[in-house]
Write an enzyme that holds these catalytic residues in place. Sequence first.
Site, PDB file in Angstrom:
ATOM      1  N   ASP A  59     -21.060 -27.880  44.739  1.00 29.66           N
ATOM      2  CA  ASP A  59     -19.943 -27.794  45.692  1.00 29.66           C
ATOM      3  C   ASP A  59     -20.311 -26.833  46.829  1.00 29.66           C
ATOM      4  OD1 ASP A  59     -19.762 -25.375  44.389  1.00 29.66           O
ATOM      5  OD2 ASP A  59     -17.605 -25.503  44.014  1.00 29.66           O
ATOM      6  N   SER A  60     -21.511 -26.215  46.732  1.00 29.71           N
ATOM      7  CA  SER A  60     -22.042 -25.466  47.871  1.00 29.71           C
ATOM      8  C   SER A  60     -22.228 -26.393  49.070  1.00 29.71           C
ATOM      9  CB  SER A  60     -23.375 -24.799  47.508  1.00 29.71           C
ATOM     10  OG  SER A  60     -24.255 -25.726  46.913  1.00 29.71           O
ATOM     11  N   ASP A  98     -21.282 -31.418  40.409  1.00 22.21           N
ATOM     12  CA  ASP A  98     -20.398 -30.241  40.335  1.00 22.21           C
ATOM     13  C   ASP A  98     -18.952 -30.695  40.513  1.00 22.21           C
ATOM     14  OD1 ASP A  98     -20.316 -27.526  39.989  1.00 22.21           O
ATOM     15  OD2 ASP A  98     -20.977 -27.006  42.020  1.00 22.21           O
ATOM     16  N   LYS A 128     -20.924 -30.262  35.977  1.00 22.59           N
ATOM     17  CA  LYS A 128     -20.868 -28.804  35.849  1.00 22.59           C
ATOM     18  C   LYS A 128     -19.482 -28.343  36.252  1.00 22.59           C
ATOM     19  CE  LYS A 128     -22.814 -25.694  38.917  1.00 22.59           C
ATOM     20  NZ  LYS A 128     -21.645 -24.876  39.274  1.00 22.59           N
ATOM     21  N   GLU A 130     -17.031 -24.566  36.749  1.00 16.22           N
ATOM     22  CA  GLU A 130     -17.130 -23.103  36.883  1.00 16.22           C
ATOM     23  C   GLU A 130     -16.153 -22.387  35.959  1.00 16.22           C
ATOM     24  OE1 GLU A 130     -16.861 -21.482  40.827  1.00 16.22           O
ATOM     25  OE2 GLU A 130     -18.579 -22.644  41.521  1.00 16.22           O
ATOM     26  N   GLU A 193     -24.778 -16.687  37.401  1.00 17.18           N
ATOM     27  CA  GLU A 193     -24.905 -16.356  38.824  1.00 17.18           C
ATOM     28  C   GLU A 193     -24.579 -14.889  39.084  1.00 17.18           C
ATOM     29  OE1 GLU A 193     -23.118 -19.073  41.620  1.00 17.18           O
ATOM     30  OE2 GLU A 193     -23.559 -17.762  43.323  1.00 17.18           O
TER      31      GLU A 193
END
Length: 290
Positions: A59-60, A98, A128, A130, A193
């Site tokens: 999602d970056s 993501d 993925k 978070e 991270e």
Amino acid sequence: MSSRPTIQAPSDPGRLPMTLPLLMEKKRLGEPIVMVTAYDYPSARAAEAAGVDLVLVGDSAATTVLGYNATTPVELDDMLVLARAARRGLRTPLLIGDLPFGSYEVSNEQAITTAMRMVKEAGCDVVKLEGGGEASVKRARAIVGAGIPVMGHVGLTPQTSTALGGWKAQGRTAVAAEALALQEAGCFALVFEAIPSAVTEELMALLEIPVIGIGAGPATDGQVLVFHDLLGIRDGLGARFVKRYANLQQDMNDGVSAYAEDVRARRYPGPEHSYSIDPAELAELHELLS
Ligand code: KIV
């Protein structure tokens, strides 16, 4: 340099597609796992050519390719378009989709539906999500229960960075509990991270699944970097943990400027870029038009 034989040499044209058992085998052998983000066909081709193990459509993308100043605005539909393009450029790496902010937190049903769209509509192998709090762990368990492998992500989780107090290294004991809870929920791997290296070292001893670090030091099973950070397709240097291997933003600026100057100076196009016509045909055309 290690002399240990690799289970999948990056340059081997007969490289097998990455699978979850192969990933576990890499961890067991202590062979570093390479992960990078990709958001389109060319970035995926670069990842494939380098023989990386894991590709994340992160999602970056919100900041790297869509121009937002945070990851929260990116929509599931945006992610599906980007993931489909990346899929077309990949053969061997495992493709991770993501789950963007707002697409999985509301309920287990929402999380499963979103994960299934990533798999069915974009061809992602796994997803993925978070966070390692109670809600994220429940969602991870539900998606795994629906048959889709999940990668967890703890430490600095950009989707909730405001609640975490900003973009800074995370060293909380909570990270340990979160990592263990995600492992117990069935996650096949974790991203760490922005976690101090010494904390990572302590946690690695507790985890059986592969851990991929970004700003978490050298003790993890593998490393991930954002494509645009490592290639310098951005303004500014980025986070402390980024190592830059190229300066492509500058190269792109220089290339487009050189083209613009050539057009303005009538240096482009030259004869070598233009089509010719038989003189008789040209005379015929001239006749027709006059
Ligand atoms: O979205 C992303 O690129 C990520 C990586 C930083 C792991 O989550």
